[in-house]
Design an enzyme around this catalytic site. Structure first.
Site, PDB file in Angstrom:
ATOM      1  N   CYS A 172     -30.412  23.380  -2.727  1.00 11.07           N
ATOM      2  CA  CYS A 172     -30.036  22.039  -3.216  1.00 11.07           C
ATOM      3  C   CYS A 172     -31.261  21.149  -3.374  1.00 11.07           C
ATOM      4  CB  CYS A 172     -29.044  21.373  -2.274  1.00 11.07           C
ATOM      5  SG  CYS A 172     -27.414  22.145  -2.342  1.00 11.07           S
ATOM      6  N   GLU A 177     -28.299  11.623  -2.165  1.00 11.06           N
ATOM      7  CA  GLU A 177     -29.628  11.923  -1.606  1.00 11.06           C
ATOM      8  C   GLU A 177     -30.673  10.972  -2.196  1.00 11.06           C
ATOM      9  OE1 GLU A 177     -30.205  13.949   0.744  1.00 11.06           O
ATOM     10  OE2 GLU A 177     -28.364  15.142   0.803  1.00 11.06           O
ATOM     11  N   HIS A 185     -24.604  15.360  -1.841  1.00  8.75           N
ATOM     12  CA  HIS A 185     -24.041  16.399  -0.975  1.00  8.75           C
ATOM     13  C   HIS A 185     -22.632  15.994  -0.545  1.00  8.75           C
ATOM     14  CE1 HIS A 185     -27.882  18.690   0.144  1.00  8.75           C
ATOM     15  NE2 HIS A 185     -26.981  19.627  -0.035  1.00  8.75           N
TER      16      HIS A 185
HETATM   17  N1  PCA Z   1     -25.533  23.763  -0.744  1.00  4.73           N
HETATM   18  C1  PCA Z   1     -26.785  24.399  -0.408  1.00  4.73           C
HETATM   19  C2  PCA Z   1     -27.153  25.216  -1.619  1.00  4.73           C
HETATM   20  C3  PCA Z   1     -25.908  25.296  -2.449  1.00  4.73           C
HETATM   21  C4  PCA Z   1     -25.022  24.284  -1.877  1.00  4.73           C
HETATM   22  O1  PCA Z   1     -23.914  23.939  -2.346  1.00  4.73           O
HETATM   23  C5  PCA Z   1     -27.872  23.408   0.006  1.00  4.73           C
HETATM   24  O2  PCA Z   1     -27.541  22.332   0.565  1.00  4.73           O
HETATM   25  O3  PCA Z   1     -29.052  23.674  -0.189  1.00  4.73           O
END
Ligand code: PCA
Length: 201
Positions: A140, A77, A164
């Site tokens: 996240c 990200e 991610h």
């Molecule tokens: N993904 C979620 C919150 C926890 C996770 O593993 C997100 O992308 O916000």
């Protein structure tokens, strides 16, 4: 070098989170020590848990990992935004709507990880990756924002950011609508490739 590597626990009715499953299996890059932490998918508590580990271990870098259902690639990200806007409740029933994460904080914080080099390293390992320009507005993004906000004030120079990862096939197999997935060993390999960039820097 020391790296704090975190992964979220399962949320949204899932029984696994590929982020934490992968973090448990990732091998440390040569010459680096990994400190692994499972983080609750809960607004507020997740930031406190990660900062507690950071203050204790004083790592060189902090890399947080989360699941992005619907993405087929591993996505470092670039940026976190100062807003919490949840379409589902977190694991303690919190569901903020249009709330700032830090009321007097800047609108956005950029990752201080070498995100483009990480994308290249994951691709060089033969796995799909791309740079993401949104970490969403759920837990996240909130953790990434909180981490970068606190690092910039308490530990300037310490690198931090978020990656991610896709769902794993076992999750995709349980739902009717098609969801992209990547097997867990491949997610592990992709994260190892990303971390190797940090160790080589
Ligand atoms: N993904 C979620 C919150 C926890 C996770 O593993 C997100 O992308 O916000």
């Amino acid at each position: 070098m020391k790296i704090v590597l975190t992964g979220f626990d399962p949320f949204g009715g899932e029984s696994v989170n590929p982020a934490w499953e992968a973090v448990k299996l990732v091998k440390a890059p040569a010459g680096a020590e990994l400190i692994r932490l499972e983080v609750p998918t809960v607004f507020g508590r997740s930031i406190r848990a990660v900062m507690e580990s950071v203050r204790l271990h004083r790592p060189d870098a902090v890399v947080c990992v989360g699941q992005a259902a619907g993405r087929g690639e591993i996505t470092p990200e670039r940026v976190a935004i100062n807003i919490a806007d949840a379409s589902i409740p977190d694991n303690e029933g919190n569901q903020p709507c249009d709330e700032p994460i830090v009321p007097d904080g800047e609108n956005a914080c950029f990752s201080t990880l070498p995100v483009k080099a990480m994308v290249e390293a994951i691709r060089a390992a033969g796995l799909p990756a791309s740079l993401s320009n949104t970490a969403g507005t759920f837990v996240c993004n909130q953790l990434m924002y909180g981490l970068l906000y606190h690092l910039s004030r308490e530990f300037p120079g310490m690198r931090g950011g978020f990656i991610h990862v896709p769902c794993i096939p076992e999750q995709a197999a349980r739902v009717e609508k098609p969801v992209p997935s990547l097997p867990l060993p491949e997610i592990v390999r992709g994260l190892e490739a990303a971390l190797s960039v940090l160790a080589d820097a």
